[in-house]
Design a protein around this motif. Sequence first.
Motif, PDB file in Angstrom:
ATOM      1  N   THR A  20      -1.052  -6.571  -0.683  1.00  0.00           N
ATOM      2  CA  THR A  20      -0.936  -7.959  -0.271  1.00  0.00           C
ATOM      3  C   THR A  20      -0.849  -8.752  -1.564  1.00  0.00           C
ATOM      4  OG1 THR A  20      -2.284  -7.563   1.681  1.00  0.00           O
ATOM      5  CG2 THR A  20      -2.053  -9.849   0.967  1.00  0.00           C
ATOM      6  N   VAL A  21       0.227  -9.511  -1.728  1.00  0.00           N
ATOM      7  CA  VAL A  21       0.497 -10.185  -2.994  1.00  0.00           C
ATOM      8  C   VAL A  21       0.591 -11.691  -2.770  1.00  0.00           C
ATOM      9  CG1 VAL A  21       2.101 -10.362  -4.939  1.00  0.00           C
ATOM     10  CG2 VAL A  21       1.810  -8.164  -3.762  1.00  0.00           C
ATOM     11  N   THR A  22      -0.140 -12.449  -3.573  1.00  0.00           N
ATOM     12  CA  THR A  22      -0.066 -13.902  -3.559  1.00  0.00           C
ATOM     13  C   THR A  22       0.295 -14.361  -4.962  1.00  0.00           C
ATOM     14  OG1 THR A  22      -1.823 -13.976  -1.899  1.00  0.00           O
ATOM     15  CG2 THR A  22      -1.313 -16.038  -3.034  1.00  0.00           C
ATOM     16  N   ILE A  23       1.391 -15.103  -5.082  1.00  0.00           N
ATOM     17  CA  ILE A  23       1.871 -15.577  -6.385  1.00  0.00           C
ATOM     18  C   ILE A  23       1.804 -17.102  -6.412  1.00  0.00           C
ATOM     19  CG2 ILE A  23       3.825 -15.648  -7.988  1.00  0.00           C
ATOM     20  CD1 ILE A  23       2.993 -12.800  -7.566  1.00  0.00           C
ATOM     21  N   ARG A  24       1.291 -17.648  -7.506  1.00  0.00           N
ATOM     22  CA  ARG A  24       1.295 -19.096  -7.714  1.00  0.00           C
ATOM     23  C   ARG A  24       1.948 -19.401  -9.055  1.00  0.00           C
ATOM     24  NH1 ARG A  24      -3.538 -21.361  -8.714  1.00  0.00           N
ATOM     25  NH2 ARG A  24      -4.468 -19.370  -9.246  1.00  0.00           N
ATOM     26  N   ASP A  25       2.803 -20.410  -9.068  1.00  0.00           N
ATOM     27  CA  ASP A  25       3.413 -20.891 -10.314  1.00  0.00           C
ATOM     28  C   ASP A  25       2.429 -21.884 -10.934  1.00  0.00           C
ATOM     29  OD1 ASP A  25       4.936 -22.034 -12.346  1.00  0.00           O
ATOM     30  OD2 ASP A  25       6.759 -22.091 -11.147  1.00  0.00           O
ATOM     31  N   VAL A  37      -3.398  -9.475  -6.243  1.00  0.00           N
ATOM     32  CA  VAL A  37      -2.859  -8.265  -5.626  1.00  0.00           C
ATOM     33  C   VAL A  37      -4.021  -7.463  -5.053  1.00  0.00           C
ATOM     34  CG1 VAL A  37      -1.441  -6.203  -5.972  1.00  0.00           C
ATOM     35  CG2 VAL A  37      -1.010  -8.242  -7.364  1.00  0.00           C
ATOM     36  N   VAL A  38      -3.970  -7.234  -3.748  1.00  0.00           N
ATOM     37  CA  VAL A  38      -5.009  -6.466  -3.060  1.00  0.00           C
ATOM     38  C   VAL A  38      -4.341  -5.216  -2.490  1.00  0.00           C
ATOM     39  CG1 VAL A  38      -6.702  -6.480  -1.201  1.00  0.00           C
ATOM     40  CG2 VAL A  38      -6.240  -8.597  -2.471  1.00  0.00           C
ATOM     41  N   SER A  39      -4.895  -4.059  -2.827  1.00  0.00           N
ATOM     42  CA  SER A  39      -4.301  -2.801  -2.370  1.00  0.00           C
ATOM     43  C   SER A  39      -5.370  -1.724  -2.240  1.00  0.00           C
ATOM     44  CB  SER A  39      -3.238  -2.326  -3.360  1.00  0.00           C
ATOM     45  OG  SER A  39      -2.809  -1.021  -3.052  1.00  0.00           O
ATOM     46  N   GLU A  40      -5.271  -0.946  -1.186  1.00  0.00           N
ATOM     47  CA  GLU A  40      -6.180   0.192  -1.002  1.00  0.00           C
ATOM     48  C   GLU A  40      -6.015   1.193  -2.150  1.00  0.00           C
ATOM     49  OE1 GLU A  40      -9.177   2.349   0.256  1.00  0.00           O
ATOM     50  OE2 GLU A  40      -8.606   0.476   1.271  1.00  0.00           O
ATOM     51  N   SER A  41      -4.819   1.268  -2.721  1.00  0.00           N
ATOM     52  CA  SER A  41      -4.582   2.224  -3.811  1.00  0.00           C
ATOM     53  C   SER A  41      -5.380   1.878  -5.067  1.00  0.00           C
ATOM     54  CB  SER A  41      -3.092   2.320  -4.130  1.00  0.00           C
ATOM     55  OG  SER A  41      -2.586   1.095  -4.595  1.00  0.00           O
ATOM     56  N   PHE A  42      -5.980   0.686  -5.133  1.00  0.00           N
ATOM     57  CA  PHE A  42      -6.821   0.306  -6.263  1.00  0.00           C
ATOM     58  C   PHE A  42      -8.254   0.823  -6.129  1.00  0.00           C
ATOM     59  CE2 PHE A  42      -4.180  -3.836  -6.803  1.00  0.00           C
ATOM     60  CZ  PHE A  42      -3.221  -3.157  -7.526  1.00  0.00           C
ATOM     61  N   GLN A  50      -5.939  -0.765 -12.534  1.00  0.00           N
ATOM     62  CA  GLN A  50      -5.294  -1.595 -11.510  1.00  0.00           C
ATOM     63  C   GLN A  50      -4.238  -2.490 -12.146  1.00  0.00           C
ATOM     64  OE1 GLN A  50      -8.359  -3.735  -9.367  1.00  0.00           O
ATOM     65  NE2 GLN A  50      -9.529  -1.864  -9.001  1.00  0.00           N
ATOM     66  N   HIS A  51      -4.594  -3.131 -13.240  1.00  0.00           N
ATOM     67  CA  HIS A  51      -3.644  -4.020 -13.922  1.00  0.00           C
ATOM     68  C   HIS A  51      -2.465  -3.229 -14.477  1.00  0.00           C
ATOM     69  CE1 HIS A  51      -6.350  -7.792 -14.517  1.00  0.00           C
ATOM     70  NE2 HIS A  51      -6.584  -7.191 -13.363  1.00  0.00           N
ATOM     71  N   GLN A  52      -2.723  -2.044 -14.991  1.00  0.00           N
ATOM     72  CA  GLN A  52      -1.634  -1.209 -15.499  1.00  0.00           C
ATOM     73  C   GLN A  52      -0.637  -0.874 -14.396  1.00  0.00           C
ATOM     74  OE1 GLN A  52      -3.901   2.008 -17.262  1.00  0.00           O
ATOM     75  NE2 GLN A  52      -3.763   1.087 -19.304  1.00  0.00           N
ATOM     76  N   MET A  53      -1.133  -0.636 -13.183  1.00  0.00           N
ATOM     77  CA  MET A  53      -0.233  -0.353 -12.052  1.00  0.00           C
ATOM     78  C   MET A  53       0.669  -1.560 -11.770  1.00  0.00           C
ATOM     79  SD  MET A  53      -2.740   1.667  -9.397  1.00  0.00           S
ATOM     80  CE  MET A  53      -1.514   1.717  -8.078  1.00  0.00           C
ATOM     81  N   THR A  73      -6.859  -8.340  -9.374  1.00  0.00           N
ATOM     82  CA  THR A  73      -6.596  -7.186  -8.514  1.00  0.00           C
ATOM     83  C   THR A  73      -7.882  -6.742  -7.851  1.00  0.00           C
ATOM     84  OG1 THR A  73      -6.909  -5.676 -10.366  1.00  0.00           O
ATOM     85  CG2 THR A  73      -4.644  -6.348  -9.894  1.00  0.00           C
ATOM     86  N   SER A  74      -7.745  -6.154  -6.661  1.00  0.00           N
ATOM     87  CA  SER A  74      -8.916  -5.621  -5.969  1.00  0.00           C
ATOM     88  C   SER A  74      -8.463  -4.728  -4.817  1.00  0.00           C
ATOM     89  CB  SER A  74      -9.786  -6.742  -5.418  1.00  0.00           C
ATOM     90  OG  SER A  74      -9.088  -7.487  -4.439  1.00  0.00           O
ATOM     91  N   ALA A  75      -9.400  -3.923  -4.354  1.00  0.00           N
ATOM     92  CA  ALA A  75      -9.202  -3.166  -3.107  1.00  0.00           C
ATOM     93  C   ALA A  75      -9.657  -4.067  -1.971  1.00  0.00           C
ATOM     94  CB  ALA A  75     -10.016  -1.887  -3.145  1.00  0.00           C
ATOM     95  N   PRO A  76      -9.141  -3.857  -0.758  1.00  0.00           N
ATOM     96  CA  PRO A  76      -9.572  -4.678   0.383  1.00  0.00           C
ATOM     97  C   PRO A  76     -11.062  -4.513   0.654  1.00  0.00           C
ATOM     98  CG  PRO A  76      -7.802  -3.157   1.008  1.00  0.00           C
ATOM     99  CD  PRO A  76      -8.183  -2.840  -0.380  1.00  0.00           C
TER     100      PRO A  76
END
Length: 77
Positions: A20-25, A37-42, A50-53, A73-76
């Motif tokens: 799940t990605v949220t981008i702000r300018d 960026v939230v992902s179970e893969s983290f 996580q940042h390297q990914m 970054t984080s896992a859910p």
Amino acid sequence: MPMNANDIEKMIKNAIPDATVTIRDLAGDGDHYAAEVVSESFRGLSRVKQHQMVYAALEGNMGGVLHALALQTSAPD
């Protein structure tokens, strides 16, 4: 030429499909963004890994076309 937020989001989701990605300018200039960026893969990975990914997902654009990215970054939960 700066990257747009949609391109950043697509690149991250292509590499990390469950993200799940949220981008702000941050500056309105297309060069300075914040991304959450939230992902179970983290899960179980260090923040550095996580940042390297995410940086790998950006395919070398970080520091070039994409000048600055404040990254969370984080896992859910």
